[in-house]
Design an enzyme around this catalytic site. Sequence first.
Site, PDB file in Angstrom:
ATOM      1  N   ASP A   1       3.993   8.419  -3.949  1.00  0.00           N
ATOM      2  CA  ASP A   1       5.429   8.450  -3.679  1.00  0.00           C
ATOM      3  C   ASP A   1       5.605   8.362  -2.159  1.00  0.00           C
ATOM      4  O   ASP A   1       5.222   9.269  -1.420  1.00  0.00           O
ATOM      5  CB  ASP A   1       6.024   9.757  -4.232  1.00  0.00           C
ATOM      6  CG  ASP A   1       7.531   9.876  -3.980  1.00  0.00           C
ATOM      7  OD1 ASP A   1       8.040   9.230  -3.045  1.00  0.00           O
ATOM      8  OD2 ASP A   1       8.189  10.635  -4.716  1.00  0.00           O
TER       9      ASP A   1
ATOM     10  N   ARG B   1      19.370  -5.426 -19.341  1.00  0.00           N
ATOM     11  CA  ARG B   1      18.442  -4.277 -19.436  1.00  0.00           C
ATOM     12  C   ARG B   1      17.013  -4.746 -19.217  1.00  0.00           C
ATOM     13  O   ARG B   1      16.172  -4.032 -18.691  1.00  0.00           O
ATOM     14  CB  ARG B   1      18.545  -3.562 -20.792  1.00  0.00           C
ATOM     15  CG  ARG B   1      17.445  -2.482 -20.941  1.00  0.00           C
ATOM     16  CD  ARG B   1      17.680  -1.563 -22.110  1.00  0.00           C
ATOM     17  NE  ARG B   1      17.825  -2.249 -23.366  1.00  0.00           N
ATOM     18  CZ  ARG B   1      16.828  -2.769 -24.069  1.00  0.00           C
ATOM     19  NH1 ARG B   1      15.580  -2.706 -23.623  1.00  0.00           N
ATOM     20  NH2 ARG B   1      17.060  -3.370 -25.213  1.00  0.00           N
TER      21      ARG B   1
ATOM     22  N   LYS C   1      17.126   6.977  -0.949  1.00  0.00           N
ATOM     23  CA  LYS C   1      16.947   7.619   0.358  1.00  0.00           C
ATOM     24  C   LYS C   1      16.938   6.572   1.483  1.00  0.00           C
ATOM     25  O   LYS C   1      17.903   5.850   1.629  1.00  0.00           O
ATOM     26  CB  LYS C   1      15.679   8.472   0.334  1.00  0.00           C
ATOM     27  CG  LYS C   1      15.480   9.262  -0.970  1.00  0.00           C
ATOM     28  CD  LYS C   1      16.563  10.284  -1.249  1.00  0.00           C
ATOM     29  CE  LYS C   1      16.246  11.043  -2.526  1.00  0.00           C
ATOM     30  NZ  LYS C   1      17.294  11.936  -2.946  1.00  0.00           N
TER      31      LYS C   1
ATOM     32  N   TYR D   1       7.781  16.944  -4.597  1.00  0.00           N
ATOM     33  CA  TYR D   1       9.171  17.061  -5.025  1.00  0.00           C
ATOM     34  C   TYR D   1       9.236  17.836  -6.352  1.00  0.00           C
ATOM     35  O   TYR D   1       8.490  17.541  -7.292  1.00  0.00           O
ATOM     36  CB  TYR D   1       9.756  15.651  -5.182  1.00  0.00           C
ATOM     37  CG  TYR D   1      11.184  15.635  -5.645  1.00  0.00           C
ATOM     38  CD1 TYR D   1      12.158  16.408  -5.022  1.00  0.00           C
ATOM     39  CD2 TYR D   1      11.581  14.829  -6.700  1.00  0.00           C
ATOM     40  CE1 TYR D   1      13.476  16.398  -5.450  1.00  0.00           C
ATOM     41  CE2 TYR D   1      12.904  14.788  -7.131  1.00  0.00           C
ATOM     42  CZ  TYR D   1      13.835  15.591  -6.502  1.00  0.00           C
ATOM     43  OH  TYR D   1      15.141  15.569  -6.930  1.00  0.00           O
TER      44      TYR D   1
HETATM   45  C1  PLP Z   1      10.035  12.559  -2.629  1.00  0.00           C
HETATM   46  C2  PLP Z   1      11.035  12.242  -3.681  1.00  0.00           C
HETATM   47  N1  PLP Z   1      10.665  11.461  -4.715  1.00  0.00           N
HETATM   48  C3  PLP Z   1      11.532  11.159  -5.707  1.00  0.00           C
HETATM   49  C4  PLP Z   1      12.819  11.637  -5.706  1.00  0.00           C
HETATM   50  C5  PLP Z   1      13.747  11.313  -6.859  1.00  0.00           C
HETATM   51  O1  PLP Z   1      14.629  10.319  -6.484  1.00  0.00           O
HETATM   52  P1  PLP Z   1      16.020  10.071  -7.267  1.00  0.00           P
HETATM   53  O2  PLP Z   1      16.918  11.212  -6.954  1.00  0.00           O
HETATM   54  O3  PLP Z   1      16.465   8.737  -6.733  1.00  0.00           O
HETATM   55  O4  PLP Z   1      15.709  10.017  -8.721  1.00  0.00           O
HETATM   56  C6  PLP Z   1      13.263  12.430  -4.651  1.00  0.00           C
HETATM   57  C7  PLP Z   1      14.638  12.953  -4.613  1.00  0.00           C
HETATM   58  O5  PLP Z   1      15.015  13.733  -3.782  1.00  0.00           O
HETATM   59  C8  PLP Z   1      12.327  12.753  -3.608  1.00  0.00           C
HETATM   60  O6  PLP Z   1      12.675  13.543  -2.589  1.00  0.00           O
END
Ligand code: PLP
Length: 416
Positions: free
Chosen positions: A191, A65, A216, A118
């Site tokens: 992000d 962890r 992704k 998001y």
């Molecule tokens: C731009 C963006 N940031 C963060 C996330 C969150 O990622 P996770 O599903 O791996 O937690 C997503 C998920 O679709 C996303 O599109």
Amino acid sequence: MSDQGRKSAAKGFSTRAIRAASRTPRVGQRPSSVPIYQTATFASADAQELGDMAADPRAGYSYSRISNPTSSALGAAYAELASGEAGVALASGMGAIHAALASQLKAGDRVVAPLAAYGSTRTQLTDTFARFGVTVEFADLTDNTAAAAAIAAGPTRVVYAETIANPTTVVTDHATVARLAHEHGATYIVDNTFASPYICRPLELGADLVVESATKFLSGHSDVIAGVVAGRSDLIRKVEKVQIDTGATLGPFDAFLVLRGILTLAVRVERHATTAAALATWLERQDGVQRVLYPGIPSHPQHDVAMRQFRPGVAGGMLAIEAAGGRDAGRAIIDALTLTELTASLGSVHTMVVHPPSTSQRQMSDAELASAGITPGLLRISVGLEDLEDLQDDFAAALAVARDLAPAVEQPAVGV
Ligand SMILES: Cc1ncc(COP(=O)(O)O)c(C=O)c1O
């Protein structure tokens, strides 16, 4: 030898089995792939060594962890590609976003975040962080004047943005927003999920921390949930502290899958982008498509900003279209497509088409959707690695189905 018949010095079967099956091989030659260290615990040489690691996790490995060699290898690989001094891998993109934000915020702090982002990031800020006394102001961070006003409107601790916003693909001018954030003593967190470090490296443009959902493009095959953060070493140490305290740790097998994806990130993203650019240009000419949003085409509202900060000629694999005929047409197109995966994710070998008002942005009211530039007929397309001609045929057939619906209802014009 039976356990009854053993000499007193010999160990019983269970003891011997546990020891025999826990002996790790000594390997003189370097493996070509990072090994999966599938272990919860690491044995220390003595109490002193174990104590040293409790005081500083960087002194070695004790408990997965806290840190694990496969997951650490992913953190380091991401840092190198993102131009960060250090990096850390976490259990998901949301875990990474939470750890990055929580490493900077305390009760009473204020965050400036983008209108287009998001949906789960919005709710993490407005629900989870708000319950701990953090306030959030949403602004159009693709408009530098609006960004400056929002940042100056109060003491700002964090400015948060997405390189290419989910789902509308609007693009933030990182160099300007980073300068504005720093002028007000704020930390700039980005992000970069839609772009990946192959296309854009926000840390080189002034960001303090970059986060990505490694679920992704980084992993690329839709078979793992993971997140990463990179930045200056002192900032990453604070992110690691949150990760350890909250247990948002990435398991070693999942880290291995992301590392394997990174091996082919460049060739995959090149192909995603080539197909996306061709599909976007083709979709712009199709009946039943009111608007196409792709940073690589001149009609995109931030095309120039994108071209300035992206790898030349590579605008990514994400695009959005507004279906003429609104919500019903959007749904009809999704249902009529046959090659695509009907799922809420992106960045995979499979083309994925979603209707954000009913999936990733479902938490938002109609008014919030409109202010984020999300029209009822907006479809987000994550272009996969299939053949372009097959995708065009599939979209042509789906658009024909949508055109045969009852007379289209005009959508309200909403700028993004
Ligand atoms: C731009 C963006 N940031 C963060 C996330 C969150 O990622 P996770 O599903 O791996 O937690 C997503 C998920 O679709 C996303 O599109």
